[in-house]
Design a protein around this motif. Structure first.
Motif, PDB file in Angstrom:
ATOM      1  N   ASN A  58       0.817  -1.171   0.070  1.00 37.61           N
ATOM      2  CA  ASN A  58       0.126   0.000   0.184  1.00 37.61           C
ATOM      3  C   ASN A  58       0.904   1.209  -0.042  1.00 37.61           C
ATOM      4  O   ASN A  58       0.656   2.027  -0.743  1.00 37.61           O
ATOM      5  CB  ASN A  58      -0.939   0.100   1.239  1.00 37.61           C
ATOM      6  N   ASN A  94       3.806   1.511  -1.144  1.00 38.52           N
ATOM      7  CA  ASN A  94       4.621   1.582  -2.462  1.00 38.52           C
ATOM      8  C   ASN A  94       3.475   2.244  -3.301  1.00 38.52           C
ATOM      9  O   ASN A  94       3.921   3.244  -4.035  1.00 38.52           O
ATOM     10  CB  ASN A  94       5.035   0.422  -2.846  1.00 38.52           C
ATOM     11  N   LYS A  95       2.446   1.693  -3.410  1.00 38.90           N
ATOM     12  CA  LYS A  95       1.360   2.344  -4.328  1.00 38.90           C
ATOM     13  C   LYS A  95       1.052   3.700  -4.036  1.00 38.90           C
ATOM     14  O   LYS A  95       1.082   4.506  -5.206  1.00 38.90           O
ATOM     15  CB  LYS A  95      -0.151   1.581  -4.199  1.00 38.90           C
ATOM     16  N   GLU A  96       0.946   4.308  -2.740  1.00 39.16           N
ATOM     17  CA  GLU A  96       0.675   5.730  -2.463  1.00 39.16           C
ATOM     18  C   GLU A  96       2.009   6.392  -3.206  1.00 39.16           C
ATOM     19  O   GLU A  96       1.870   7.630  -3.694  1.00 39.16           O
ATOM     20  CB  GLU A  96       0.809   5.841  -0.958  1.00 39.16           C
ATOM     21  N   GLU A 110       4.136   5.820  -5.573  1.00 36.64           N
ATOM     22  CA  GLU A 110       4.110   5.580  -7.038  1.00 36.64           C
ATOM     23  C   GLU A 110       2.794   6.686  -7.512  1.00 36.64           C
ATOM     24  O   GLU A 110       2.884   7.475  -8.243  1.00 36.64           O
ATOM     25  CB  GLU A 110       3.633   4.137  -7.369  1.00 36.64           C
ATOM     26  N   ASP A 111       1.674   6.627  -6.727  1.00 37.98           N
ATOM     27  CA  ASP A 111       0.486   7.615  -7.110  1.00 37.98           C
ATOM     28  C   ASP A 111       1.127   9.069  -6.879  1.00 37.98           C
ATOM     29  O   ASP A 111       0.735   9.857  -7.826  1.00 37.98           O
ATOM     30  CB  ASP A 111      -0.489   7.237  -6.320  1.00 37.98           C
TER      31      ASP A 111
END
Ligand code: ADP
Length: 365
Positions: free
Chosen positions: A105, A107-109, A111-112
């Motif tokens: 999660n 990492n996704k944040e 990336e976003d």
């Protein structure tokens, strides 16, 4: 200290065997042989039990946690199934999965955020570029006039008209940018109401008729729609959507006809805007709704486009929980369409309200 499951099991097994043997030795008449057997048995049983427990339940899972952390440090999130951490009873396994899910999660944040940052930078560059173009043009014309061209009546009028056109473009651009940002930050609330989309279409056609005539095109409804078609949407915004779609149809059509159509299916009305224009290459179909994306940069700017018309259309329709679709063939034309929920006429609404009132009265009685 070198600590692994074998060493820990060995130490504890020796302690348990010693304690067991010591207790047994207190019992009178126990032979040395029996004590030895008891010591060996308790040692072996304890060792095996502890070794298996530590190795398979504790150390293996701790090892896995380290593996997960190491892989996460290397940004590798592909190796583990990110299952639901609640469907295992092993607390270490659960911690491991929690760590993994947390890492994924975060990492996704990140990336976003990175994507947003790139988008913000590109947007800023695009906006600066788009603003610069009309400002430079107007500035050029005004300075040329000040430098002497103002004395020539013919040149004066021509340059003033061009400067005015550039400033009009600037005005449209700023207006579109404001609309887009207001919709995006949710400042503009949708005012849903029941209205006749056929009537709206006629109003849009009336407003744009001049432009259509100037280009020698035709515009009209695809069919006769003698009865009103009510939709439930924000009338002002849908008017804007139609203005943008039909303005584009006019801009990108050189001969032929622009048509508006409606298709009622179940609880929905599909609205079509068709043209016989230049069309859009398949590879660009997904991108035309992006801000400032143009299939042919020079062509759009010549015709006064801000590059934001379709982005506004997309946002308005998304705020209505619907989306715009497009089918296009190069040199043949394009069809833009979107769905809206069917609405009610004033009479239908009154009738429904009366029925509800009657039902309430029956209940009260
Ligand atoms: P613009 O101000 O450039 O028209 P839009 O966001 O309205 O900006 O449209 C984006 C791009 O999509 C246009 O530059 C054009 O290349 C393409 N486009 C939009 N509508 C049509 C159409 N009806 N026919 C052909 N191309 C279109």
């Amino acid at each position: 200290m070198f600590l692994n499951s074998r060493v820990v099991a060995l130490v504890l097994a020796v302690v348990v065997a010693a304690v067991t043997t010591a207790f047994l030795s207190l019992v009178p008449e126990v032979s040395d042989q029996a004590l030895l057997v008891a010591a060996l048995l308790s040692f072996a049983a304890t060792y095996l039990l502890l070794y298996i427990t530590f190795e398979f339940l504790v150390f293996k899972e701790i090892g896995e946690i380290y593996k997960v952390l190491n892989k996460m440090r290397k940004k590798d999130f592909s190796f583990i199934d990110a299952g639901d951490s609640s469907n295992t009873n092993n607390p270490l396994k659960r911690i491991n999965r929690e760590i993994y899910n947390y890492g994924v999660n975060r990492n996704k944040e990140i990336e976003d955020l990175r994507r947003l940052e790139v988008f913000r930078r590109e947007f800023l560059a695009d906006v600066s570029h788009e603003l610069k173009t009309p400002v430079f043009a107007a500035q050029g014309f005004v300075h040329t006039l000040l430098d002497g061209a103002v004395d020539d009546k013919k040149v004066r009028m021509k340059f003033l008209k061009r400067a005015a056109k550039s400033l009009d473009n600037l005005d449209s651009l700023i207006h579109d940018l404001l609309t887009l940002s207001q919709i995006e930050i949710g400042e503009i609330k949708m005012h849903l109401e029941h209205f006749d989309i056929v009537r709206t279409a006629h109003e849009v056609i009336d407003q744009l008729e001049n432009k259509v005539e100037k280009k020698g095109l035709e515009i009209g409804l695809d069919n006769e729609y003698p009865d009103p078609i009510f939709v439930h949407a924000d009338a002002e915004r849908i008017y804007r959507v139609l203005i943008n779609l039909i303005s584009n149809a006019i801009k990108y059509t050189h001969k032929g006809r622009i048509g508006l159509g409606f298709e009622v299916k179940g609880n929905e009305v599909r609205v079509f805007v068709r043209d016989t224009g230049v069309g859009i290459p398949t590879e660009d179909l997904d991108r035309i709704f992006e801000r400032f994306f143009r299939v042919d940069k020079s062509r759009s700017k010549d015709s006064g486009g801000t590059g934001l018309g379709l982005a506004i259309v997309k946002h308005i329709l998304e705020a209505h929980d619907t989306h715009v679709g497009v089918v296009s063939t190069v040199n043949k034309g394009s069809v833009f369409s979107f769905k809206l929920p069917i609405g009610q006429s004033t009479e239908e609404m009154e009738e429904e309200a009366n029925q509800e009132l009657e039902l309430l009265e029956v209940k009260d009685a």
